[in-house]
Design an enzyme around this catalytic site. Sequence first.
Site, mmCIF file in Angstrom:
data_model
loop_
_atom_site.group_PDB
_atom_site.id
_atom_site.type_symbol
_atom_site.label_atom_id
_atom_site.label_comp_id
_atom_site.label_asym_id
_atom_site.label_seq_id
_atom_site.Cartn_x
_atom_site.Cartn_y
_atom_site.Cartn_z
ATOM 1 N N GLY A 1 0.825 -1.082 0.012
ATOM 2 C CA GLY A 1 -0.144 -0.111 -0.155
ATOM 3 C C GLY A 1 0.728 1.034 -0.094
ATOM 4 N N GLU A 2 1.909 1.139 0.904
ATOM 5 C CA GLU A 2 2.675 2.351 0.929
ATOM 6 C C GLU A 2 3.707 2.418 -0.418
ATOM 7 O OE1 GLU A 2 1.404 1.483 4.785
ATOM 8 O OE2 GLU A 2 2.405 0.126 3.273
ATOM 9 N N TYR A 3 3.767 1.379 -1.046
ATOM 10 C CA TYR A 3 4.589 1.505 -2.410
ATOM 11 C C TYR A 3 3.792 2.077 -3.268
ATOM 12 C CZ TYR A 3 5.800 -0.464 -7.036
ATOM 13 O OH TYR A 3 6.133 -0.309 -8.245
ATOM 14 N N GLY B 1 4.053 5.757 -2.898
ATOM 15 C CA GLY B 1 5.252 6.343 -3.397
ATOM 16 C C GLY B 1 5.525 6.280 -4.686
#
Length: 412
Positions: free
Chosen positions: A59-61, A64
Amino acid sequence: MYFLYNLIVICASAILKVLALVNSKLALFVNGRKKTISLIKKSISKEDKVIWIHAASLGEYEQGLPIIEQLKIYHPSHKIILTFFSPSGYEVKKNSKIADVICYLPMDTKRNVNAFFSAAHPDIAIFIKYEIWPNYLSALKKASTPTFLISALFKEDQIYFKWYGGFMRKALNNFSHFFVQNEKSKTLLGSMGHTNVTIAGDTRFDRVNEIVERNNELEFMTRFKDGKFCLVAGSTWPEDEKLIIEYINKTTYSIKFVIAPHTIKDNHIQEIIQSINKKVIRYTDLEHNNLEDCEVLIIDTIGLLTKIYSYADMAYVGGGFATGLHNTLEPAVFGIPVIIGPKYDGFAEVEELIDLKGVISIENTNEFTEVTNHSFTNDDLRVKTGHVNTAYIKNKSGATDRIMSVLNSVIG
């Protein structure tokens, strides 16, 4: 406090190594980290200029990714190291070409930090959303490395705002700048004395806007949909599948259904197929069947769901009855109604879209039936609901440009 923190991390690392002997996911977590330094040394020389980006998981990828893509365009002479904390992020993206090095982040011990910095020597560091690792951040500060937290979200119940959270509050002092999602996060950081804060928004909205602009054509979906109403259920868990399958088996409407389970193990796929009393096919068996005659398509592979959403007239996003809601923005950006389960606390965009009536939360099969039938029989309602979602996402876009204007000035 640093002594106690380091002791906890060292003990946790030792325990994880033991548990990894009997747990396959933890084995990936532990063994993957053994390769980090060698992976970096293989691609990064002492002369290279390096941008380090760290994401906890998938999810954070995704948050980003718009930043990474822009960094590659504006700073092609820099090499990019992308680190993950979780196997669910690394194992999916480890073969991607988006970065020069993709690896696990070693546990936050001083020894690991020293080895990582010796190999990676980043010129700038970017952490995504929640990732706060005191030893890594301290090392970045000592090296005078510009360090940023992007798409950050702060809430009163986080450790930084507890009476016992002084150690973690101190770790925040190592960031050069915070790019937060909302005014509340800025206010909370301000209560700790941080003025180096910009409300940039959430880069996920830029990410999903990019999805719409690309080529989402899938030949098999064109044949399967065959001009009919299509409901796509993505990232479903057994709790979701139970109510969806109950509806599939009872409805008399001419609807095509796509189910993309979170778990694609063969035994689980077989259970789904056997519980459906209509003509069903799994993706890996497409070549052996006439797709137009099938009513239900089971996606037993990964990497297709986002494009499949582009064929949906409405979507169901799984996890709201189970361990946690999955990404609702990916279907919503295509201008369709989105149904979810009852558990969505903490998902700011979902809470807002529910208030706007673009996302509909249901608690049982009867409610799922009512919402689906209304969308099938009322084109105006369905289109109006979908427009709410696209307008919301468009209005929330732009975080990437706001962040990049600062990063570009720092990198030079």
